[in-house]
Design a protein around this motif. Sequence first.
Motif, PDB file in Angstrom:
ATOM      1  N   LEU A  22       0.830  -1.207   0.000  1.00 31.20           N
ATOM      2  CA  LEU A  22       0.000   0.000   0.000  1.00 31.20           C
ATOM      3  C   LEU A  22       0.862   1.252   0.000  1.00 31.20           C
ATOM      4  CD1 LEU A  22      -2.673   1.575   0.350  1.00 31.20           C
ATOM      5  CD2 LEU A  22      -2.475   1.175   2.815  1.00 31.20           C
ATOM      6  N   ALA A  23       1.903   1.261   0.826  1.00 26.21           N
ATOM      7  CA  ALA A  23       2.803   2.413   0.861  1.00 26.21           C
ATOM      8  C   ALA A  23       3.481   2.619  -0.491  1.00 26.21           C
ATOM      9  CB  ALA A  23       3.852   2.224   1.962  1.00 26.21           C
ATOM     10  N   GLY A  24       3.818   1.514  -1.170  1.00 28.35           N
ATOM     11  CA  GLY A  24       4.417   1.631  -2.501  1.00 28.35           C
ATOM     12  C   GLY A  24       3.463   2.254  -3.505  1.00 28.35           C
ATOM     13  N   CYS A  25       2.197   1.854  -3.467  1.00 28.87           N
ATOM     14  CA  CYS A  25       1.191   2.448  -4.367  1.00 28.87           C
ATOM     15  C   CYS A  25       0.998   3.929  -4.074  1.00 28.87           C
ATOM     16  CB  CYS A  25      -0.133   1.707  -4.222  1.00 28.87           C
ATOM     17  SG  CYS A  25      -0.152   0.040  -4.934  1.00 28.87           S
ATOM     18  N   GLU A  26       0.995   4.285  -2.787  1.00 22.83           N
ATOM     19  CA  GLU A  26       0.835   5.696  -2.420  1.00 22.83           C
ATOM     20  C   GLU A  26       2.051   6.513  -2.843  1.00 22.83           C
ATOM     21  OE1 GLU A  26      -2.142   5.401   1.450  1.00 22.83           O
ATOM     22  OE2 GLU A  26       0.033   5.379   1.766  1.00 22.83           O
ATOM     23  N   ALA A  27       3.247   5.941  -2.714  1.00 26.69           N
ATOM     24  CA  ALA A  27       4.462   6.657  -3.117  1.00 26.69           C
ATOM     25  C   ALA A  27       4.479   6.919  -4.624  1.00 26.69           C
ATOM     26  CB  ALA A  27       5.702   5.866  -2.703  1.00 26.69           C
ATOM     27  N   ARG A  28       3.918   6.019  -5.387  1.00 24.90           N
ATOM     28  CA  ARG A  28       3.866   6.196  -6.850  1.00 24.90           C
ATOM     29  C   ARG A  28       2.689   7.071  -7.291  1.00 24.90           C
ATOM     30  NH1 ARG A  28       5.607   1.061  -5.812  1.00 24.90           N
ATOM     31  NH2 ARG A  28       7.480   0.367  -6.932  1.00 24.90           N
ATOM     32  N   GLY A  29       1.837   7.432  -6.359  1.00 24.69           N
ATOM     33  CA  GLY A  29       0.697   8.290  -6.688  1.00 24.69           C
ATOM     34  C   GLY A  29      -0.488   7.561  -7.274  1.00 24.69           C
ATOM     35  N   TRP A  30      -0.447   6.224  -7.271  1.00 24.47           N
ATOM     36  CA  TRP A  30      -1.541   5.472  -7.889  1.00 24.47           C
ATOM     37  C   TRP A  30      -2.837   5.621  -7.098  1.00 24.47           C
ATOM     38  CZ3 TRP A  30       1.473   0.253  -8.906  1.00 24.47           C
ATOM     39  CH2 TRP A  30       2.439   0.488  -9.883  1.00 24.47           C
ATOM     40  N   THR A  31      -2.747   5.714  -5.780  1.00 19.08           N
ATOM     41  CA  THR A  31      -3.969   5.786  -4.975  1.00 19.08           C
ATOM     42  C   THR A  31      -4.700   7.101  -5.162  1.00 19.08           C
ATOM     43  OG1 THR A  31      -2.617   6.546  -3.105  1.00 19.08           O
ATOM     44  CG2 THR A  31      -3.129   4.193  -3.204  1.00 19.08           C
ATOM     45  N   GLU A  32      -4.016   8.121  -5.698  1.00 24.11           N
ATOM     46  CA  GLU A  32      -4.676   9.395  -5.998  1.00 24.11           C
ATOM     47  C   GLU A  32      -5.097   9.477  -7.454  1.00 24.11           C
ATOM     48  OE1 GLU A  32      -3.660  13.202  -3.391  1.00 24.11           O
ATOM     49  OE2 GLU A  32      -1.898  12.372  -4.396  1.00 24.11           O
ATOM     50  N   ARG A  33      -4.185   9.122  -8.358  1.00 25.07           N
ATOM     51  CA  ARG A  33      -4.473   9.273  -9.791  1.00 25.07           C
ATOM     52  C   ARG A  33      -5.273   8.109 -10.354  1.00 25.07           C
ATOM     53  NH1 ARG A  33      -0.271   8.483 -12.320  1.00 25.07           N
ATOM     54  NH2 ARG A  33       1.321   8.188 -10.726  1.00 25.07           N
ATOM     55  N   MET A  34      -5.039   6.906  -9.835  1.00 18.86           N
ATOM     56  CA  MET A  34      -5.722   5.711 -10.351  1.00 18.86           C
ATOM     57  C   MET A  34      -6.185   4.848  -9.178  1.00 18.86           C
ATOM     58  SD  MET A  34      -3.107   4.773 -13.472  1.00 18.86           S
ATOM     59  CE  MET A  34      -1.652   4.889 -12.400  1.00 18.86           C
ATOM     60  N   PRO A  35      -7.152   5.345  -8.404  1.00 22.11           N
ATOM     61  CA  PRO A  35      -7.543   4.609  -7.186  1.00 22.11           C
ATOM     62  C   PRO A  35      -8.112   3.222  -7.462  1.00 22.11           C
ATOM     63  CG  PRO A  35      -9.079   6.415  -7.647  1.00 22.11           C
ATOM     64  CD  PRO A  35      -7.918   6.595  -8.557  1.00 22.11           C
ATOM     65  N   TRP A  36      -8.840   3.073  -8.577  1.00 16.82           N
ATOM     66  CA  TRP A  36      -9.387   1.748  -8.877  1.00 16.82           C
ATOM     67  C   TRP A  36      -8.290   0.769  -9.251  1.00 16.82           C
ATOM     68  CZ3 TRP A  36     -13.720   0.621  -6.926  1.00 16.82           C
ATOM     69  CH2 TRP A  36     -14.780   1.522  -6.868  1.00 16.82           C
ATOM     70  N   ILE A  88     -10.236  -4.859   1.606  1.00 20.45           N
ATOM     71  CA  ILE A  88     -10.940  -3.585   1.396  1.00 20.45           C
ATOM     72  C   ILE A  88     -11.006  -2.802   2.694  1.00 20.45           C
ATOM     73  CG2 ILE A  88     -13.204  -2.573   0.900  1.00 20.45           C
ATOM     74  CD1 ILE A  88     -13.577  -4.850  -1.158  1.00 20.45           C
ATOM     75  N   ALA A  89     -11.317  -3.502   3.799  1.00 21.74           N
ATOM     76  CA  ALA A  89     -11.361  -2.839   5.101  1.00 21.74           C
ATOM     77  C   ALA A  89      -9.993  -2.277   5.485  1.00 21.74           C
ATOM     78  CB  ALA A  89     -11.846  -3.819   6.168  1.00 21.74           C
ATOM     79  N   LEU A  90      -8.931  -3.021   5.193  1.00 21.23           N
ATOM     80  CA  LEU A  90      -7.579  -2.530   5.474  1.00 21.23           C
ATOM     81  C   LEU A  90      -7.246  -1.317   4.608  1.00 21.23           C
ATOM     82  CD1 LEU A  90      -5.594  -5.891   5.780  1.00 21.23           C
ATOM     83  CD2 LEU A  90      -6.216  -4.335   7.638  1.00 21.23           C
ATOM     84  N   ALA A  91      -7.690  -1.344   3.356  1.00 16.90           N
ATOM     85  CA  ALA A  91      -7.441  -0.199   2.475  1.00 16.90           C
ATOM     86  C   ALA A  91      -8.128   1.049   3.005  1.00 16.90           C
ATOM     87  CB  ALA A  91      -7.923  -0.516   1.056  1.00 16.90           C
ATOM     88  N   GLN A  92      -9.327   0.890   3.539  1.00 11.02           N
ATOM     89  CA  GLN A  92     -10.034   2.046   4.088  1.00 11.02           C
ATOM     90  C   GLN A  92      -9.367   2.554   5.365  1.00 11.02           C
ATOM     91  OE1 GLN A  92     -14.091   1.337   5.282  1.00 11.02           O
ATOM     92  NE2 GLN A  92     -14.449   3.465   5.822  1.00 11.02           N
ATOM     93  N   SER A  93      -8.942   1.651   6.235  1.00 11.38           N
ATOM     94  CA  SER A  93      -8.402   2.072   7.534  1.00 11.38           C
ATOM     95  C   SER A  93      -6.945   2.525   7.462  1.00 11.38           C
ATOM     96  CB  SER A  93      -8.544   0.931   8.554  1.00 11.38           C
ATOM     97  OG  SER A  93      -7.846  -0.216   8.117  1.00 11.38           O
ATOM     98  N   HIS A  94      -6.164   1.966   6.530  1.00 13.29           N
ATOM     99  CA  HIS A  94      -4.738   2.297   6.462  1.00 13.29           C
ATOM    100  C   HIS A  94      -4.397   3.272   5.346  1.00 13.29           C
ATOM    101  CE1 HIS A  94      -3.258  -0.580   9.471  1.00 13.29           C
ATOM    102  NE2 HIS A  94      -4.181  -1.402   9.021  1.00 13.29           N
ATOM    103  N   GLY A  95      -5.322   3.466   4.423  1.00 14.93           N
ATOM    104  CA  GLY A  95      -5.024   4.365   3.314  1.00 14.93           C
ATOM    105  C   GLY A  95      -4.886   5.815   3.757  1.00 14.93           C
ATOM    106  N   ARG A  96      -4.020   6.561   3.089  1.00 15.21           N
ATOM    107  CA  ARG A  96      -3.790   7.966   3.425  1.00 15.21           C
ATOM    108  C   ARG A  96      -4.185   8.911   2.296  1.00 15.21           C
ATOM    109  NH1 ARG A  96       2.368   8.061   5.154  1.00 15.21           N
ATOM    110  NH2 ARG A  96       2.475   6.789   3.251  1.00 15.21           N
TER     111      ARG A  96
END
Length: 277
Positions: free
Chosen positions: A32-46, A167-175
Motif C-alpha cells: 500500500l505504501a508503494g502504491c501511495e508513493a507512486r501516486g496510484w492511490t490518488e491518480r488511479m484509485p481503482w 478492502i477494510a484494510l485499504a479504508q483504515s490504512h489508506g492515506r
Amino acid sequence: MSFLVLLLVLFAEKFSGLRRLVQRDGPWTHALAGCEARGWTERMPWLALGLLVLAPAVVAALVVQSIEPIAYGWLALPLHLLILLYSLGRGDVRHEVGPFEAAWRRSDEQGAALAAQRDLNIEAADAGELLTRVRTYLLGEAFQGLFVVVFWYVLLGPAVALAYRLIALAQSHGRREPMVERARQLRHAFEWLPARVLAASFALVGDFSAVNRALQPLLLDWYVSSRQLVALTGCAAIGCEVPATTGDAARLDALWSLVIRAAALWYAAFAVWVLLR
C-alpha cells in the motif's frame, strides 16, 4: 468442509493464538505504501484497489481451486482455515471494551471517558452519548470482524472473505482520499446484505417486535451505515434506551450475549443447511 473450517476457527480462537500469528499485515501495508508513493492511490484509485485487493483474492481463489481436488479436499482445509483467520477482524473487541466497562461500573465517568479515548478512540460530550458510542463500537466491530466475513465465506468462499478484509484494510490504512473513499463504497456494498441478515438474527434471538419496528424504515435504505443499522437493531433487541442513560452499563453484557446468540444461530442454520444439501 466449510462448516468444519468454521468450527476450527472457534477452537483456534478459544485455545490458541493462531489468529495473531496469521494476521500479519506488514507485507500488504508495504505494498500500500508503494502504491501511495507512486501516486496510484490518488491518480488511479481503482487500479490501486485492483492490485491491493483483487489480485491477492484472485491468487487465493486459484490456489484453493487447484488443490481442492487433491485428497478429497482435505489438503485445502488448512488453507481455508488460514485465509478465514486472516480475514477476521483485528484485535479483541470484548477485551478492548473491558477497561471502559470496569470504570463505568465503578461510576468513574472520567476514567471511563479516558479508557474510551485511549482504547477505542471514542470521545463524547456527555456520559449518555459516550455509552451509546461504545455500544455502537461493540456491535459494529463484532459485525465487521466476524459476521460479514462468515457470511461471505459461507456464500462465496474464502477468496471473497479475504477481499472484504483487504478492502477494510485499504479504508483504515489508506492515506489518500480517492482510494479511501472508493474502499469505503466497496465495503458498504459488501456489508449491506449481511447487516440486514444479522438484524433479522437479532429479531429471532431478542425482542422480535422491537427489532421489527426499528428495522422496517431502514430495511431497503442503501445509505444508512451498516454499523448504525446493527447498533440500532441490537439495542432494540435487548431493550436498550437510545440515547443511553448513565445507569445502563449492564446492557454491554447483554449486547455481547446477544452477539453470541446470533453467532450460535448462524452456526446452527449453516449446520442444518449442510445436512439438508
